[in-house]
Design an enzyme around this catalytic site. Structure first.
Site, PDB file in Angstrom:
ATOM      1  N   ASP A  70      16.145 -57.754  25.586  1.00 50.37           N
ATOM      2  CA  ASP A  70      14.887 -58.410  26.299  1.00 50.37           C
ATOM      3  C   ASP A  70      13.720 -57.724  26.502  1.00 50.37           C
ATOM      4  O   ASP A  70      13.134 -57.747  27.453  1.00 50.37           O
ATOM      5  CB  ASP A  70      15.313 -59.082  27.643  1.00 50.37           C
ATOM      6  CG  ASP A  70      16.810 -59.801  27.725  1.00 50.37           C
ATOM      7  OD1 ASP A  70      17.054 -60.178  26.535  1.00 50.37           O
ATOM      8  OD2 ASP A  70      17.341 -59.463  28.480  1.00 50.37           O
ATOM      9  N   GLU A 246      13.383 -70.511  26.004  1.00 51.33           N
ATOM     10  CA  GLU A 246      13.288 -69.522  27.073  1.00 51.33           C
ATOM     11  C   GLU A 246      12.262 -68.351  26.591  1.00 51.33           C
ATOM     12  O   GLU A 246      11.710 -68.129  25.430  1.00 51.33           O
ATOM     13  CB  GLU A 246      14.647 -68.825  27.411  1.00 51.33           C
ATOM     14  CG  GLU A 246      15.520 -68.219  26.289  1.00 51.33           C
ATOM     15  CD  GLU A 246      16.804 -67.940  26.683  1.00 51.33           C
ATOM     16  OE1 GLU A 246      17.319 -68.221  27.867  1.00 51.33           O
ATOM     17  OE2 GLU A 246      17.705 -67.605  25.809  1.00 51.33           O
TER      18      GLU A 246
END
Length: 575
Positions: A70, A246
């Protein structure tokens, strides 16, 4: 007056109780003959790097190997800062600095105070999810925004003028959802975008999510109530039931606003998509060329496979060209994901209306061309290594390398640097418990590797154990260590799968001095061995599968960790 006196006496009683608890807790840490670890050697030896040696103008991707997922990135002048998810590892939010996007320095963790971030009772895949980092030139301030699944924190933001000097305290933000990032427009206004559930009663299918935007109050550091707006519903094409939109990031280029998001879930269908608008509040129109990054279209048996790519962020590089960082995996020959989700990089072509990752829609290669004028110093001069490398640690430096981390709590709570090396004062906690453990962890960064350490230790009871742990999570792990049974000393190997533990092998040993412990892996095959004289290694048991150390077997979001482990609550009893 009487009420004040009662209150005062109650406060004194509470304080005394807390002090007694603290003293009692400290006594639980075993201070006797604690194990001392020294001369740790980690060596990565993946075939992909042997087959693809670097030329003078090349560097490897992933740029951060092992569990660094991430990624988010920002730039101030010539300085680049990148952050990643850390889940229940401590400190939270690893952060790196670079001058050129190739050579990175590890700065430790953003959330490094246990009084402000305390994942003490969380599963390893809880804690910190998907940070964003943004530099705001209007007030010369860096912002790190993230979701924390622990301690009722939720979405938080921290600030600093200089990431090398630490960060301020977390500020709780009043919105739900995950994956927040913050954007500052040319006029100085701030906006927060994040993933959220659809409005109540409007969820159309499992995995249906939305992207929301809020106005941000810079003076008071909060989202402005009532300004939230859904700017993407479901994904690129709602009629196709896209899942898990997302990881949103807002950008501005040539007067237009761009929203880049992950879509498809963080597995084999993962991808990156992009939208454009004339306003940060939308409406946003998707690119006709979506996805702009994915590996989902290619044969599963392709060589040097990189998969699951997405969750990206963009930055303008030192050569005035855009680059994207994103997560991906490099599975082993049995398609297992022991190294976890790593941070990759690709150049981005933004010469047209929409950005497109260069070579992001063909099988990803292990090497990239460096920005013009950059010299590859990875693994030298204090820069983070990549490719195949050897990491040696003798624990002689006062400042412990940031690659050594704790789980659910600070490493400083159980380690001491002593004359012979690193002493671990064991907690009465096993690796299988949802508590801070007395284990110093290092991320597995290669599919083919060896990890060895010298250990000075003599257990005093069957509750004592010290050695190495290979951990995917608290329910899936291997424990390889020295313990006691019937006043004899044993070396034992235990496999825990889905919470059920089994002794794979054990052997009675006679310790005369330092013992060397080693774990070696070639893809899915792991071998544990020991040397009582420090040289002649003997296998404990035969080759065993690393399956339980894989994300796609054990579940969750982390890669495998290798730890220097000690416990005063051992339950791995030799046969």
């Amino acid at each position: 007056m009487k009420n004040k006196k009662i209150f005062f006496l109650s406060a004194v009683t509470l304080l005394c109780s807390l002090l007694m608890q603290a003293q009692s807790s400290s006594k639980k840490i075993k201070k006797g003959k604690s194990p001392i670890f020294s001369n740790v050697i980690y060596k990565g030896d993946d075939q992909v790097y042997k087959n693809n040696p670097l030329k003078e103008d090349e560097f490897y991707s992933p740029v951060l190997q092992g569990c660094y997922p991430d990624p988010a990135i920002t730039r101030k002048g010539d300085d680049y800062y990148m952050v990643c998810s850390s889940f229940a590892m401590f400190p939270g939010v690893p952060i790196f600095h670079s001058k050129d996007l190739v050579n990175w320095t590890d700065l430790g963790g953003v959330l490094d105070k246990v009084s402000e971030f305390n994942p003490h009772d969380t599963g390893i895949s809880a804690g910190i999810y998907a940070p964003g980092i943004t530099y705001n030139p209007h007030n010369d301030t860096f912002y790190m925004i993230v979701t924390a699944f622990t301690g009722n924190m939720g979405n938080i933001i921290v600030k600093t003028k200089d990431p090398k000097k630490g960060w301020g305290s977390p500020i709780k933000l009043d919105f739900n959802g995950i994956d927040p990032s913050i954007f500052f427009d040319d006029d100085g206004k701030g906006y927060v975008v994040h993933n959220d559930a659809p409005d109540k009663g409007k969820e159309l299918y499992n995995g249906h999510r939305v992207i929301k935007v809020w106005d941000y109050d810079l003076e008071n550091d909060k989202v402005i109530p009532g300004t939230d707006k859904i700017i993407v519903n479901g994904g690129v094409d709602l009629s196709k039931k896209p899942i898990w939109i997302e990881a949103p990031h807002l950008y501005k280029k040539d007067g237009h606003f761009y929203l880049m998001c992950a879509e498809g879930g963080t597995g084999g269908n993962h991808s990156e998509v992009v939208f454009m608008s004339e306003s940060p509040k939308g409406p946003f129109k998707p690119s006709s060329n979506n996805p702009i990054l994915t590996q989902r279209y290619f044969p599963q048996n392709r060589p040097n496979k990189v998969d699951w790519v997405g969750h990206a962020d963009l930055v303008l590089g030192p050569d005035n060209k855009y680059y994207g960082v994103f997560l991906g995996i490099r599975p082993n020959q049995k398609d297992r994901v022991n190294t976890g989700r790593e941070t990759f990089m690709l150049p981005v072509d933004w010469s047209g209306t929409f950005p497109v990752f260069e070579n992001g829609l063909v099988p990803i290669e292990p090497k990239l061309k460096m920005p013009k004028g950059v010299v590859n110093k990875t693994g030298r001069d204090g820069f983070f290594p990549n490719g195949n490398f050897m990491f040696t640690e003798n624990f002689t430096s006062e400042k412990l390398d940031y690659r050594w981390i704790g789980l659910r709590g600070p490493r400083e709570h159980f380690i001491s640097i002593v004359k012979k090396g690193l002493q671990i004062n064991p907690f009465p906690v096993s690796i299988k418990e949802l508590k801070p453990t007395s284990t110093l962890f290092y991320r597995q960064q290669h599919n083919t590797f060896s990890f060895s350490t010298a250990l000075d230790y003599k257990p005093e009871s069957e509750k004592d154990l010290a050695g190495i742990v290979c951990l995917q999570n608290e329910r899936f792990n291997y424990v390889f260590g020295i313990t006691q049974k019937d006043k004899d000393t044993y070396i034992v190997l235990e496999r825990t799968e889905n919470g059920k533990s089994e002794i794979i092998a054990s052997s009675k040993i006679d310790i005369k001095g330092t013992v060397r412990l080693q774990v070696e892996a070639v893809g899915d095959n792991y071998q544990f061995s020991y040397a009582l004289n420090g040289i002649d290694f003997k296998n404990l048991g035969s080759l065993i599968s690393g399956d339980i150390l894989s994300t796609n077997v054990a579940g969750g979001f982390t890669g495998a960790l290798i730890g220097l482990y000690a416990t005063a609550s051992n339950d791995a009893n030799p046969k």
